[in-house]
Design a protein around this motif. Structure first.
Motif, PDB file in Angstrom:
ATOM      1  N   SER A  53       0.806  -0.552   0.263  1.00  0.00           N
ATOM      2  CA  SER A  53       0.030  -0.331  -0.198  1.00  0.00           C
ATOM      3  C   SER A  53       0.991   0.719   0.658  1.00  0.00           C
ATOM      4  O   SER A  53       0.416   2.122  -0.772  1.00  0.00           O
ATOM      5  CB  SER A  53      -0.997   0.152   1.457  1.00  0.00           C
ATOM      6  OG  SER A  53      -2.228  -1.406   0.779  1.00  0.00           O
ATOM      7  N   GLY A  56       1.826   1.925  -4.110  1.00  0.00           N
ATOM      8  CA  GLY A  56       0.824   2.426  -4.108  1.00  0.00           C
ATOM      9  C   GLY A  56       0.981   4.244  -3.470  1.00  0.00           C
ATOM     10  O   GLY A  56       0.673   5.133  -4.498  1.00  0.00           O
ATOM     11  N   CYS A  59       3.208   6.396  -5.350  1.00  0.00           N
ATOM     12  CA  CYS A  59       2.712   6.468  -6.677  1.00  0.00           C
ATOM     13  C   CYS A  59       2.051   7.486  -6.849  1.00  0.00           C
ATOM     14  O   CYS A  59       2.296   8.308  -7.513  1.00  0.00           O
ATOM     15  CB  CYS A  59       2.200   4.934  -7.744  1.00  0.00           C
ATOM     16  SG  CYS A  59       3.675   4.202  -8.354  1.00  0.00           S
ATOM     17  N   TYR A  60       0.464   7.291  -5.904  1.00  0.00           N
ATOM     18  CA  TYR A  60      -0.562   8.647  -6.315  1.00  0.00           C
ATOM     19  C   TYR A  60       0.014   9.798  -5.388  1.00  0.00           C
ATOM     20  O   TYR A  60      -0.339  10.820  -6.138  1.00  0.00           O
ATOM     21  CB  TYR A  60      -1.140   7.849  -5.327  1.00  0.00           C
ATOM     22  CG  TYR A  60      -2.870   7.289  -5.786  1.00  0.00           C
ATOM     23  CD1 TYR A  60      -3.813   7.734  -6.047  1.00  0.00           C
ATOM     24  CD2 TYR A  60      -2.561   6.191  -6.130  1.00  0.00           C
ATOM     25  CE1 TYR A  60      -5.145   7.321  -6.711  1.00  0.00           C
ATOM     26  CE2 TYR A  60      -4.149   5.006  -7.115  1.00  0.00           C
ATOM     27  CZ  TYR A  60      -4.313   5.719  -7.124  1.00  0.00           C
ATOM     28  OH  TYR A  60      -6.620   5.328  -7.577  1.00  0.00           O
ATOM     29  N   TRP A 208      -6.411   5.008  -1.379  1.00  0.00           N
ATOM     30  CA  TRP A 208      -6.335   6.105  -2.607  1.00  0.00           C
ATOM     31  C   TRP A 208      -7.311   7.793  -2.285  1.00  0.00           C
ATOM     32  O   TRP A 208      -6.668   7.852  -3.147  1.00  0.00           O
ATOM     33  CB  TRP A 208      -6.058   5.218  -3.242  1.00  0.00           C
ATOM     34  CG  TRP A 208      -8.212   4.802  -3.313  1.00  0.00           C
ATOM     35  CD1 TRP A 208      -8.515   4.275  -3.875  1.00  0.00           C
ATOM     36  CD2 TRP A 208      -7.691   2.658  -3.429  1.00  0.00           C
ATOM     37  NE1 TRP A 208      -9.205   4.243  -3.920  1.00  0.00           N
ATOM     38  CE2 TRP A 208      -8.694   2.498  -3.510  1.00  0.00           C
ATOM     39  CE3 TRP A 208      -7.245   2.329  -2.843  1.00  0.00           C
ATOM     40  CZ2 TRP A 208      -9.482   1.005  -3.424  1.00  0.00           C
ATOM     41  CZ3 TRP A 208      -7.046   1.191  -2.387  1.00  0.00           C
ATOM     42  CH2 TRP A 208      -8.311   0.859  -2.492  1.00  0.00           C
ATOM     43  N   VAL A 363      -2.345   3.398 -10.876  1.00  0.00           N
ATOM     44  CA  VAL A 363      -1.169   3.670 -10.873  1.00  0.00           C
ATOM     45  C   VAL A 363      -0.107   3.107 -12.434  1.00  0.00           C
ATOM     46  O   VAL A 363       0.992   3.855 -12.029  1.00  0.00           O
ATOM     47  CB  VAL A 363       0.070   2.543  -9.804  1.00  0.00           C
ATOM     48  CG1 VAL A 363       0.954   2.283  -9.629  1.00  0.00           C
ATOM     49  CG2 VAL A 363      -1.376   2.878  -8.110  1.00  0.00           C
ATOM     50  N   PRO A 386       6.424   1.184  -8.533  1.00  0.00           N
ATOM     51  CA  PRO A 386       5.050   1.003  -9.588  1.00  0.00           C
ATOM     52  C   PRO A 386       5.241  -0.371 -10.125  1.00  0.00           C
ATOM     53  O   PRO A 386       4.051  -0.864  -9.686  1.00  0.00           O
ATOM     54  CB  PRO A 386       4.829   2.085 -10.494  1.00  0.00           C
ATOM     55  CG  PRO A 386       6.177   2.426 -11.239  1.00  0.00           C
ATOM     56  CD  PRO A 386       6.773   2.315  -9.502  1.00  0.00           C
ATOM     57  N   PHE A 389       3.709  -2.612  -6.839  1.00  0.00           N
ATOM     58  CA  PHE A 389       2.790  -2.196  -6.406  1.00  0.00           C
ATOM     59  C   PHE A 389       1.514  -3.352  -7.061  1.00  0.00           C
ATOM     60  O   PHE A 389       1.075  -3.920  -7.236  1.00  0.00           O
ATOM     61  CB  PHE A 389       2.278  -0.644  -5.896  1.00  0.00           C
ATOM     62  CG  PHE A 389       0.516  -0.799  -6.168  1.00  0.00           C
ATOM     63  CD1 PHE A 389       0.132  -0.927  -4.982  1.00  0.00           C
ATOM     64  CD2 PHE A 389       0.158  -0.662  -7.283  1.00  0.00           C
ATOM     65  CE1 PHE A 389      -0.310  -0.624  -4.940  1.00  0.00           C
ATOM     66  CE2 PHE A 389      -1.384  -0.247  -6.751  1.00  0.00           C
ATOM     67  CZ  PHE A 389      -2.011   0.059  -5.246  1.00  0.00           C
ATOM     68  N   THR A 393      -0.454  -6.410  -7.204  1.00  0.00           N
ATOM     69  CA  THR A 393      -2.167  -6.042  -7.264  1.00  0.00           C
ATOM     70  C   THR A 393      -2.577  -7.237  -8.277  1.00  0.00           C
ATOM     71  O   THR A 393      -3.802  -7.537  -7.933  1.00  0.00           O
ATOM     72  CB  THR A 393      -2.151  -4.643  -7.927  1.00  0.00           C
ATOM     73  OG1 THR A 393      -1.977  -3.499  -6.688  1.00  0.00           O
ATOM     74  CG2 THR A 393      -4.078  -4.692  -8.263  1.00  0.00           C
TER      75      THR A 393
END
Length: 429
Positions: A53, A56, A59-60, A208, A363, A386, A389, A393
């Motif tokens: 998480s 991710g 990246c967010y 997110w 992402v 990324p 992640f 995912t």
């Protein structure tokens, strides 16, 4: 009139924690415990998904830094892939996901209130709708008012959980022998750990959503990456410690099911009154999550309206309070309709696969967006962050589709119905 940037780091952290920690921490550990069969693998699953998480979130953080405006994933999908893909995401969250989750949280409040005070099914529904309406009204008064209320609920939520953890260990009503053998290996390590990480993934879901508020966060280029990182680290610590105290209080052999696990822990700590005590704790926790969703969710519809992909009036702010009040009202009304229909849990269950898929696609969009230079925050250890992640995912998506293939593909079909709606109704060029 534009949205005011009035939220700081800690309000954003409260939004992350408020959205993620709801009733899941009281339900998820039981399934994880049954799956992994040992404390080590349980804690490993929490930490592993916590690291995933964070990757991710980093990246967010870059996406939010490049596009610091309201809408979160909707905005990043629009910038990476164009309006049609962004519209499909908005179509899903507007009609199904946000109202459905709001309904679930509202009904959760009503259901757990019935443990404290006897309520008829109709009274529970009315309490659920009233709770949603009241929290929605608080958010209509503006992001500052809503965030203040959320901050208070988050402090109360975290304080309560840590009180349970401390009291649970110090009261002496558990057994340290429940942790033995600590490193027991299940017969099917991959299958057990896979089941554990799916449960953990859904317990972390929602981190997110804070980026939907990017248009109201001060210094979003630094605030959002910090808030996402601190929030997820805090959530990971809380999940590990809460699972540990549950493990200490309830031996693995006596874990019955998701619904009774927390009640068993409550009885071990507080005796016969444990169910009522935990009902109060869950209500406080879910109130915080409901507040966070009614604060962040409507920002997507607001952003869509400003892009010409939804009714123009929804993109207007309240003249006095500066909030996207019409978007908030839409979420309240749709959630209330779902509560009265009683079908919201079934509807939302069809879209778990799609939610995870959209987050992965968002992402992945960082690889397209990175082609354009930026002088703001950049994802550390790119491109490994990324890739890590997205790899995990992908495994989660496969596991979800294997468990519920019909639901997954039906959900995809409903989302794709949004394409003709986009081209026939909202496409302007």
């Amino acid at each position: 009139m534009a949205l005011k940037r009035q939220l700081g780091v800690w309000s954003a952290v409260a939004l992350v924690i408020g959205q993620v920690i709801a009733v899941g921490i009281f339900l998820t550990p039981a399934g994880m415990v049954k799956s992994v069969s040992s404390p080590f693998w349980l804690f490993a699953a929490w930490v592993f998904i916590g690291l995933m998480s964070i990757s991710g979130a980093l990246c967010y953080g870059e996406l939010a830094s490049r596009f610091p405006e309201a809408g979160g994933s909707y905005v990043y999908l629009r910038e990476a892939y164009g309006k049609p893909v962004a519209f499909l995401y908005g179509w899903m969250v507007l009609l199904v996901l946000d109202p459905g989750l709001t309904a679930i949280f509202g009904v959760g409040i009503g259901s757990y209130a019935a443990y404290i005070v006897p309520l008829s099914p109709l009274a529970q529904k009315l309490l659920a709708i009233s709770s949603i309406g009241l929290i929605g009204l608080i958010n209509i008064y503006g992001a500052r008012v809503g965030s203040t209320f959320l901050n208070l609920l988050t402090v109360l939520k975290i304080g309560t959980l840590f009180s349970i953890i401390i009291y649970g260990f110090l009261a002496g009503t558990g057994n340290w022998g429940n942790f033995s053998p600590f490193f027991a290996t299940p017969p099917d390590v991959f299958g057990a750990f896979a089941g554990g990480i799916v449960g953990a993934f859904f317990a972390f879901a929602g981190w997110w959503e804070v980026t939907r508020m990017a248009g109201e966060v001060r210094n979003p280029r630094t605030t959002l990456p910090l808030a996402l990182t601190f929030g997820i680290i805090g959530i990971t610590i809380i999940y590990v410690l809460t699972s540990a105290v549950f493990y200490y209080l309830v031996p693995l052999s006596k874990v019955e099911n998701d619904l009774t696990f927390a009640a068993q822990a409550g009885q071990a700590m507080f005796g016969p009154a444990g169910g009522v005590v935990f009902a109060v704790i869950v209500i406080v926790s879910v109130l915080g999550t409901l507040t966070a969703y009614l604060m962040a969710g409507p920002r997507v519809y607001f952003a869509m309206a400003n892009d010409g992909l939804f009714f123009e009036s929804v993109g207007k702010l309240h003249e006095k309070y500066g909030s996207p009040h019409r978007a908030i009202v839409i979420q309240i009304v749709l959630a209330s309709i779902l509560i009265l229909s009683g079908t919201f849990e079934t509807i939302v269950s069809y879209f778990f696969f799609e939610v995870v898929l959209f987050i992965a696609v968002t992402v992945a969009g960082i690889f397209r967006i990175r082609k354009n230079p930026s002088d703001g925050y950049e994802t550390p250890l790119y491109p490994f962050t990324p890739i890590f992640f997205l790899s995990i995912t992908a495994v989660v998506l496969i596991l979800i589709s294997m468990r519920n293939p019909l639901q997954s593909f039906l959900g995809v079909g409903v989302v794709l119905i949004g394409l003709p709606v986009y081209f026939l109704v909202f496409k302007s060029e």
